[in-house]
Design a protein around this motif. Sequence first.
Motif, PDB file in Angstrom:
ATOM      1  N   ALA A   1     144.681   4.274  84.299  1.00 23.22           N
ATOM      2  CA  ALA A   1     144.414   2.910  84.837  1.00 23.22           C
ATOM      3  C   ALA A   1     144.388   1.910  83.880  1.00 23.22           C
ATOM      4  O   ALA A   1     144.185   2.184  82.621  1.00 23.22           O
ATOM      5  N   PRO A   2     144.858   0.674  84.192  1.00 26.41           N
ATOM      6  CA  PRO A   2     145.045  -0.402  83.372  1.00 26.41           C
ATOM      7  C   PRO A   2     143.611  -0.728  82.834  1.00 26.41           C
ATOM      8  O   PRO A   2     142.575  -0.778  83.563  1.00 26.41           O
ATOM      9  N   GLY A   3     143.499  -1.261  81.485  1.00 24.71           N
ATOM     10  CA  GLY A   3     142.642  -1.662  80.846  1.00 24.71           C
ATOM     11  C   GLY A   3     141.459  -0.512  80.537  1.00 24.71           C
ATOM     12  O   GLY A   3     140.290  -0.749  80.383  1.00 24.71           O
ATOM     13  N   SER A   4     142.030   0.678  80.578  1.00 24.09           N
ATOM     14  CA  SER A   4     140.903   1.784  80.320  1.00 24.09           C
ATOM     15  C   SER A   4     141.027   2.983  79.176  1.00 24.09           C
ATOM     16  O   SER A   4     140.077   3.631  78.864  1.00 24.09           O
ATOM     17  N   VAL A   5     142.211   2.764  78.549  1.00 26.81           N
ATOM     18  CA  VAL A   5     142.286   3.964  77.286  1.00 26.81           C
ATOM     19  C   VAL A   5     141.693   3.234  76.032  1.00 26.81           C
ATOM     20  O   VAL A   5     142.086   2.005  75.808  1.00 26.81           O
ATOM     21  N   LEU A   6     140.841   3.908  75.616  1.00 28.21           N
ATOM     22  CA  LEU A   6     140.427   3.754  74.117  1.00 28.21           C
ATOM     23  C   LEU A   6     141.213   4.534  73.232  1.00 28.21           C
ATOM     24  O   LEU A   6     141.488   5.743  73.661  1.00 28.21           O
ATOM     25  N   THR A   7     141.916   3.966  72.165  1.00 32.59           N
ATOM     26  CA  THR A   7     142.609   4.837  71.117  1.00 32.59           C
ATOM     27  C   THR A   7     142.319   5.003  69.826  1.00 32.59           C
ATOM     28  O   THR A   7     141.763   3.748  69.315  1.00 32.59           O
TER      29      THR A   7
END
Length: 100
Positions: A50-56
């Motif tokens: 989902a947009p704005g959801s990934v922490l990398t």
Amino acid sequence: MTSSENSLDERLHFIKHKDHAIFVIDLSHCTAKELLLLLDLIRADIARHAPGSVLTLVDVTGAQIDKQVATRVKEVLVLDRPYVKALGVGGDGEPAACVL
């Protein structure tokens, strides 16, 4: 160590930290050819969320970043921007790490 010594599952995987899923990207000690392959996999994997959801969290220690890789990194960063909530990059302090 090359990506042939580390499976892709080890280089691209999620971990849990304080109820947050973090996408760990291990690019350490990869050749330019390996980096280009991994960048395509990273792009496809992040785009599934989902947009704005990934922490990398990215490790670029000893990665061989040439001009072609740097260009592809910039392209992937632009394409992944809508999906990434936060990005952390670590490495050995080499100037190439600043590309990310």
